[in-house]
Write a protein that holds these residues in place. Structure first.
Motif, short mmCIF file in Angstrom:
data_model
loop_
_atom_site.label_atom_id
_atom_site.label_comp_id
_atom_site.label_asym_id
_atom_site.label_seq_id
_atom_site.Cartn_x
_atom_site.Cartn_y
_atom_site.Cartn_z
N ASP A 1 -32.28 47.89 74.87
CA ASP A 1 -33.43 47.17 74.33
C ASP A 1 -34.62 48.11 74.27
O ASP A 1 -34.64 49.16 74.93
N PHE A 2 -35.62 47.74 73.47
CA PHE A 2 -36.84 48.54 73.36
C PHE A 2 -37.71 48.36 74.60
O PHE A 2 -37.90 47.26 75.10
N VAL A 3 -38.22 49.47 75.13
CA VAL A 3 -39.26 49.41 76.16
C VAL A 3 -40.36 50.39 75.76
O VAL A 3 -40.17 51.27 74.91
N HIS A 4 -41.49 50.26 76.40
CA HIS A 4 -42.64 51.08 76.05
C HIS A 4 -42.55 52.49 76.63
O HIS A 4 -42.20 52.68 77.79
N THR A 5 -42.87 53.46 75.80
CA THR A 5 -43.07 54.82 76.27
C THR A 5 -44.58 55.01 76.48
O THR A 5 -45.38 54.12 76.19
N ARG A 6 -44.97 56.20 76.94
CA ARG A 6 -46.40 56.48 77.07
C ARG A 6 -47.09 56.40 75.72
O ARG A 6 -48.26 56.02 75.63
N LEU A 7 -46.39 56.75 74.64
CA LEU A 7 -47.00 56.75 73.32
C LEU A 7 -47.27 55.33 72.84
O LEU A 7 -48.39 55.03 72.42
N THR A 8 -46.27 54.46 72.90
CA THR A 8 -46.50 53.09 72.43
C THR A 8 -47.51 52.38 73.33
O THR A 8 -48.34 51.61 72.84
N HIS A 9 -47.46 52.65 74.62
CA HIS A 9 -48.46 52.08 75.53
C HIS A 9 -49.86 52.54 75.13
O HIS A 9 -50.79 51.73 75.06
N SER A 10 -50.02 53.84 74.85
CA SER A 10 -51.34 54.38 74.51
C SER A 10 -51.87 53.79 73.21
O SER A 10 -53.07 53.49 73.09
N LEU A 11 -50.99 53.60 72.23
CA LEU A 11 -51.40 52.99 70.97
C LEU A 11 -51.88 51.56 71.19
O LEU A 11 -52.89 51.13 70.62
N THR B 1 -50.70 45.24 82.68
CA THR B 1 -50.45 43.98 83.38
C THR B 1 -49.54 43.07 82.55
O THR B 1 -48.52 42.57 83.06
N ILE B 2 -49.90 42.88 81.31
CA ILE B 2 -49.17 41.92 80.47
C ILE B 2 -47.91 42.52 79.86
O ILE B 2 -46.84 41.89 79.85
N ILE B 3 -48.00 43.76 79.37
CA ILE B 3 -46.88 44.30 78.59
C ILE B 3 -45.75 44.83 79.46
O ILE B 3 -44.58 44.72 79.11
N ASP B 4 -46.07 45.41 80.63
CA ASP B 4 -44.99 45.79 81.55
C ASP B 4 -44.23 44.54 82.00
O ASP B 4 -43.00 44.56 82.18
N PHE B 5 -44.96 43.45 82.20
CA PHE B 5 -44.37 42.16 82.54
C PHE B 5 -43.44 41.70 81.42
O PHE B 5 -42.31 41.26 81.66
N LEU C 1 -35.93 42.78 79.32
CA LEU C 1 -34.78 43.51 79.86
C LEU C 1 -33.98 42.69 80.86
O LEU C 1 -32.97 43.16 81.38
N GLY C 2 -34.45 41.46 81.14
CA GLY C 2 -33.73 40.62 82.08
C GLY C 2 -34.02 40.94 83.54
O GLY C 2 -33.34 40.41 84.44
N LEU C 3 -35.01 41.79 83.80
CA LEU C 3 -35.37 42.12 85.18
C LEU C 3 -36.22 41.01 85.80
O LEU C 3 -36.28 40.86 87.02
N ILE C 4 -36.91 40.24 84.93
CA ILE C 4 -37.74 39.12 85.36
C ILE C 4 -37.26 37.88 84.62
O ILE C 4 -37.09 37.92 83.39
N LYS D 1 -37.70 36.47 73.28
CA LYS D 1 -38.63 37.49 72.78
C LYS D 1 -39.80 36.87 72.04
O LYS D 1 -40.96 37.27 72.24
N ASP D 2 -39.53 35.91 71.18
CA ASP D 2 -40.60 35.29 70.40
C ASP D 2 -41.54 34.49 71.30
O ASP D 2 -42.76 34.49 71.11
N ARG D 3 -40.97 33.79 72.27
CA ARG D 3 -41.81 33.00 73.17
C ARG D 3 -42.71 33.90 74.02
O ARG D 3 -43.91 33.63 74.16
#
Length: 447
Positions: free
Chosen positions: A59-69, A257-261, A267-270, A299-301
């Motif tokens: 699945d897609f997760v954030h890298t430093r680049l997408t986080h920075s954008l 806070t919001i996006i790491d969550f 990813l099913g970790l939470i 994902k949509d929710r």
């Protein structure tokens, strides 16, 4: 501090003052900052640097680049909203000097875009790995030959200070680094102090440090131009924050806070139930329950709740900033904006779940363990080769290692501190993949 100085368009090497009312509206100086950052090789490398969760194969997760954008987008909204209110409060900034609300947004967006540009590979554990090489690894042997502040720079290797080095560091053909405006450099520096004394007060600006000894004079020049208030005691360099640094910090806080969550949930970790339980208190005033229940997949929710939560926190941060704007200008506001939020408890609950379920997940911990070994090996190999070369003690192996080091960094400086810092800087510029590749090479695993 006053806004006229804080919004300086000056760049490194300027001999004439840059006036806002003389700017080309189609290519504003603050917007040029954004362009220079996004086209830099150091920014591009963030696409292969871990944010928190290593790149997922499922699945897609954030890298430093997408986080920075994303932090930059949130920062732009924060800056524009605050800018509109600042100009209403101080109309001469617009009528006399020509500043516009979008100027504030452009400054915060550029500074936020660059906020992680100095972070080494493997997330925040990369910073700790570099520091521990000098605290308890082979690098501790250099302690007696360095000043206390030089040694502290290495022991507490700081991505924020390394970022300031990247955007200001001169080299042949690139005087002044990216030559960003001083306003953006001020907003970029969340911790406008040197590495010692460490956390002298509980003030938010003293939490970490923002520049190495090698860039101390450059930062003093920026701070003086911007009229930032000195907080040093004569033996240390420390300033009050540029007010817009509070917005850069808030943008980062909101996103991680919001996006790491959100990443953890996707990813099913939470468990998804946590999303409704923890996010609902942020969005209960804005959520359209009918729309929410029409969304058919997780994902949509979560995406819908995330958007509402970010908007809520943007409005909250703007309100807190303006309520405390005069104290901020006086350097008397000593906490982060969201630390004063009515949603602080909800934010802390979300972070607590992320720490337990995401930051301490096996996938993340395994990556950090490997990262420590990779960075320790590279630092030892490069430091030994560089210093042996300076002392004319190079082995054939050292000579081969030196051939692979970039010529744009001064690895033969007479200062031990500068040689070691440049080794750390070089390693910090590597992507996760490049660091692993270099590790395999020096360990002979490529044969």
């Amino acid at each position: 501090m006053n806004w006229e100085q804080l919004l300086s368009l000056k760049r490194f090497g300027d001999t004439n003052k840059r006036l806002r009312k003389e700017q080309d509206e189609t290519r504003l100086g603050f917007e040029v900052d954004y362009d220079r950052i996004i086209f830099s090789s150091e920014f591009r490398s963030l696409q292969d640097k871990t944010q928190v969760i290593p790149l997922s194969k499922t699945d897609f997760v954030h890298t430093r680049l997408t986080h920075s954008l994303e932090v930059s987008v949130v920062g732009r909204s924060l800056g524009r909203s605050v800018g509109q209110k600042i100009l209403a409060k101080y109309p001469h900034l617009q009528t006399v000097h020509g500043y516009q609300p979008n100027d504030f947004g452009a400054i915060v967006a550029a500074a936020a875009l660059a906020h992680d540009i100095g972070n080494p590979p493997f997330g925040h554990s990369g910073e700790k790995a570099i520091g521990e090489y000098f605290i308890s690894g082979e690098g501790q042997k250099y302690k007696e030959d360095l000043s206390k502040k030089e040694y502290q720079d290495l022991c507490d290797f700081e991505g924020n200070a390394n970022g300031f080095k990247i955007v200001t560091q001169s080299r042949a053909g690139r005087e002044g680094g990216l030559r960003l405006s001083y306003a953006t450099l001020g907003a970029f520096t969340k911790y406008p102090k040197e590495s010692l004394p460490k956390k002298p007060t509980k003030h938010i600006a003293d939490k970490k440090y923002g520049f190495f000894q090698s860039e101390k004079e450059a930062f003093i020049d920026v701070a003086n131009e911007l009229g930032m208030s000195s907080r040093g005691d004569g033996n240390s360099v420390s300033y009050s924050r540029h007010p817009l640094a509070f917005l850069v910090e808030a943008a980062d806080d909101i996103c991680y806070t919001i996006i790491d969550f959100e990443d953890g949930i996707n990813l099913g970790l939470i468990e998804e139930e946590y999303a409704l339980e923890y996010l609902i208190n942020l969005v209960r005033d804005t959520i359209n329950t009918n729309k929410y229940h029409q969304l058919t997949n997780t994902k949509d929710r979560i995406s819908y709740l995330r958007a509402l939560a970010i908007n809520t926190l943007i409005n909250e941060a703007v309100s807190i900033f303006m309520d405390n704007e005069e104290a901020i200008l006086k350097g008397e506001f000593n906490i982060g904006l969201l630390d004063k939020s009515k949603y602080e408890a909800q934010i802390n609950d979300i972070i607590k779940v992320s720490v337990q379920k995401v930051y301490q997940s096996k996938e993340v911990v395994d990556k950090e363990i490997s990262g420590y070994q990779v960075l320790n090996t590279l630092l030892h190999t490069y430091s030994k080769a560089v210093n042996n070369n300076y002392l004319v003690l190079s082995s054939n192996y050292d000579a081969l290692i030196l051939k692979g080091l970039p010529k744009v960094l001064d690895f033969n400086n007479d200062s031990l501190y500068h040689r070691l810092l440049n080794v750390c800087h070089y390693v910090s510029l590597m992507t996760d993949s490049q660091a692993i590749l270099e590790y395999k090479k020096v360990r002979g695993f490529n044969l």
